[in-house]
Design a protein around this motif. Structure first.
Motif, PDB file in Angstrom:
ATOM      1  N   VAL A  33       1.798 -51.826  71.854  1.00 33.23           N
ATOM      2  CA  VAL A  33       3.235 -51.561  72.011  1.00 33.23           C
ATOM      3  C   VAL A  33       3.792 -50.726  70.857  1.00 33.23           C
ATOM      4  N   GLY A  34       2.891 -50.208  70.017  1.00 30.88           N
ATOM      5  CA  GLY A  34       3.310 -49.306  68.951  1.00 30.88           C
ATOM      6  C   GLY A  34       3.678 -49.943  67.634  1.00 30.88           C
ATOM      7  N   ASP A  35       3.447 -51.250  67.506  1.00 30.12           N
ATOM      8  CA  ASP A  35       3.717 -51.923  66.231  1.00 30.12           C
ATOM      9  C   ASP A  35       2.579 -51.647  65.249  1.00 30.12           C
ATOM     10  N   SER A  36       2.924 -51.413  63.991  1.00 33.54           N
ATOM     11  CA  SER A  36       1.908 -51.220  62.972  1.00 33.54           C
ATOM     12  C   SER A  36       1.258 -52.558  62.628  1.00 33.54           C
ATOM     13  N   LEU A  37      -0.057 -52.550  62.558  1.00 35.58           N
ATOM     14  CA  LEU A  37      -0.805 -53.744  62.168  1.00 35.58           C
ATOM     15  C   LEU A  37      -1.287 -53.658  60.726  1.00 35.58           C
ATOM     16  N   GLY A  38      -0.927 -52.579  60.047  1.00 31.72           N
ATOM     17  CA  GLY A  38      -1.375 -52.377  58.677  1.00 31.72           C
ATOM     18  C   GLY A  38      -2.218 -51.122  58.592  1.00 31.72           C
ATOM     19  N   SER A  39      -3.092 -51.085  57.588  1.00 31.48           N
ATOM     20  CA  SER A  39      -3.873 -49.868  57.400  1.00 31.48           C
ATOM     21  C   SER A  39      -5.311 -50.168  57.002  1.00 31.48           C
ATOM     22  N   ILE A  40      -6.123 -49.119  57.174  1.00 31.67           N
ATOM     23  CA  ILE A  40      -7.512 -49.141  56.745  1.00 31.67           C
ATOM     24  C   ILE A  40      -7.678 -47.957  55.804  1.00 31.67           C
ATOM     25  N   THR A  41      -8.098 -48.234  54.588  1.00 28.53           N
ATOM     26  CA  THR A  41      -8.325 -47.174  53.615  1.00 28.53           C
ATOM     27  C   THR A  41      -9.780 -46.733  53.703  1.00 28.53           C
TER      28      THR A  41
END
Length: 170
Positions: A33-41
């Protein structure tokens, strides 16, 4: 003399930037639904690319994670990401004797609160130019699936629906 030194330093720095060498970058991950789940560096290492995950909002339990062959992440099913990144045309699976795809990665585990903080290696890929570069013409992406990858089943490990995707781009 000081101006000449400053100019030389500036030219040196700019020449490195002009070559486009990327050694570290963040990939933001999104759900259906387009929500950010965080990031992967992503960090270039001598033995591949290190993925440092800092995610939230996943269903607790084991999930598959793979690098895919395009940088498209069209929700809700993320099928636009294509197949696993596989420049050597190998079979799927870290446990498969003739495998694995360059994009095959170890499973991840989301804690009871839905968070994942982990580091995994992708030994068959690079952020540098070349056949196994993550900066292909069509780009690449990272996809997380609803269940764990069994490491053997063709073509994608029987790991369920795609639940998160993030485009890898310079």
């Amino acid at each position: 003399m000081k101006k000449l030194i400053v100019l030389c330093v500036m030219l040196f720095l700019l020449s490195g930037c002009a070559q486009g060498n990327v050694t570290k970058m963040d990939v933001e991950m999104f759900n259906d639904v387009g929500d950010s789940l965080g990031s992967i560096t992503l960090t270039e290492k001598s033995n591949g690319v290190m993925l440092s995950l800092d995610l939230k909002g996943l269903t607790p339990g084991v999930h598959g994670i793979h690098i895919h062959e395009t940088k498209k992440c069209d929700a809700p099913d993320f099928q636009s990401a294509g197949n696993h990144f596989n420049p050597d045309k190998k079979d799927h699976g870290l446990l498969y004797p003739k495998g694995a795809h360059a994009g095959d990665l170890p499973n991840i585990i989301a804690e009871d609160d839905g968070t994942v903080k982990a580091e995994i290696m992708a030994p068959q890929v690079t952020l540098k130019e070349g056949k196994n570069s993550l900066f292909q013409k069509k780009g690449t992406s990272i996809v997380i699936t609803e269940t764990g990858d069994d490491g053997m089943t063709q073509p994608a490990g029987d790991s369920g629906a795609r639940v998160s995707c993030g485009a890898i781009k310079k």
